[in-house]
Design an enzyme around this catalytic site. Structure first.
Site, mmCIF file in Angstrom:
data_model
loop_
_atom_site.group_PDB
_atom_site.id
_atom_site.type_symbol
_atom_site.label_atom_id
_atom_site.label_comp_id
_atom_site.label_asym_id
_atom_site.label_seq_id
_atom_site.Cartn_x
_atom_site.Cartn_y
_atom_site.Cartn_z
ATOM 1 C CE LYS A 13 17.753 -30.972 -17.926
ATOM 2 N NZ LYS A 13 18.604 -31.172 -17.075
ATOM 3 C CE1 TYR A 57 18.131 -27.388 -19.205
ATOM 4 C CE2 TYR A 57 19.110 -27.715 -21.408
ATOM 5 C CZ TYR A 57 19.167 -28.007 -19.858
ATOM 6 O OH TYR A 57 20.092 -28.864 -19.243
#
Length: 346
Positions: free
Chosen positions: A112, A197
């Site tokens: 990611k 995150y």
């Protein structure tokens, strides 16, 4: 069956190990390579790098059968020991190598953030769907017990009604020169690299999708890349997530949940190098007395579980618990944040 037991069943192990080609041998690839050493269901079967000497040394160290350059990457189609690729590349290369892997008939586990833009993410999903291969995104929250524990406490109403919840989270460091300070490679700035995150964690913990972005601000460099970003994600229940990402200063990766009946604090919250710790206290009337929350995770193999989850999804013919559609949702929210703070190009 527990999370570890599910991915380490003797049945799966008896069917032969699921082989990964690790594409890109930088910082984030190291824990993946290390943790797959202990997997009963997965292995590193190949490595891909632009440095032949490095590829050869890494292949030898981790008992990989083959090495490839980026130029001859497409030859993985001829290697039956490769079931999937793990993309540990700069973000701007995720779409190209996902499409090439899918064309080669290989499943994809992509780091990611998933892509530079939501349009690229949509193309990656379509490429994998059309090729009949699975696409998973390497998110940590679905694979770590502390994050799952917090999510369950929220679902049970431990901290109070979800409408009363406030999540505060941040992550940042002083950026050194490298590919991260080049928007053409990184996809974006601190929001793309470390902001992903807290953004994804709030979605995971609440089980909701943001309906608005408020109180957004950013500091950009001379090239228009965001160095520090603050924003608040607003959720349908009324819960709010106040987040910050930074390339300007060190911000310990933390997560705080506060509700009507109490709070919990997690630190570190995202950094895989250290054990996750949670401390909290709630006084929920339904419990009768104050309750302390104490969680400490010791050496939980989240990179290995990400790989084993993709392997299990392929064997069981199902979607992964963090599919490409999940990565697309995060990208759309990040683009909302870019619009809100008028980052150049959006």
């Amino acid at each position: 069956m527990g999370l570890l037991d599910r991915f380490r069943s003797s049945k799966a192990a008896s069917e032969g190990k699921f082989g990964f080609a690790v594409v890109g041998l930088g910082h984030i690839a190291k824990p993946f390579l290390e943790e797959l050493r202990g997997s009963l269901t997965c292995r590193v079967s190949a490595v891909v790098s632009g440095d032949p000497a490095k590829a050869s040394a890494i292949a030898k160290k981790y008992s990989a059968d083959a090495t490839y350059s980026y130029a001859d990457f497409d030859r993985i189609a001829d290697n039956p020991s490769i079931d999937a690729v793990y993309l540990a590349l700069p973000v701007s290369l995720h779409r190209e190598y996902t499409e090439r892997a899918a064309a080669a008939g290989k499943h994809v586990l992509c780091e990611k953030p998933m892509a530079s833009t939501s349009a690229d993410a949509e193309a990656m999903i379509a490429a994998c769907r059309n090729a009949g291969v699975r696409l998973g995104i390497a998110y940590r929250c679905p694979h770590t017990m502390p994050h799952q524990h917090l999510r369950e406490l929220i679902r049970q109403g431990t901290f109070g009604p979800q409408s009363s919840l406030r999540i505060e989270s941040g992550f940042g460091f002083k950026l050194k020169s490298g590919w991260r300070d080049k928007g053409s490679l990184a996809g974006g700035g601190s929001l793309w690299d470390v902001g992903i995150y807290p953004l994804n964690a709030a979605r995971f913990l609440l089980g909701e999708e943001p309906i608005a972005v408020e109180e957004a601000s950013a500091t950009c460099d001379a090239n228009g890349m965001e160095r520090e970003v603050r924003w608040t994600s607003v959720f349908p229940s009324g819960a709010r997530a106040v987040c910050v990402s930074s390339y300007e200063r060190d911000i310990s990766d933390t997560l705080r949940i506060t509700g009507e009946f109490g709070s919990a604090f997690m630190a570190p919250a995202f950094r895989w190098q250290e054990p996750y710790r949670i401390r909290g206290k709630v006084h929920n009337p339904s419990y009768g007395r104050p309750m302390e929350i104490k969680v400490r995770e010791l050496d939980f193999p989240e990179f290995r579980l990400e790989a084993e989850e993709l392997a299990a999804a392929v064997r069981e013919n199902r979607d992964t618990i963090a599919p490409g559609e999940d990565g697309l949702k995060d990208l759309r929210i990040m683009e909302m944040i870019y619009h809100a703070v008028n980052v150049p190009g959006f």
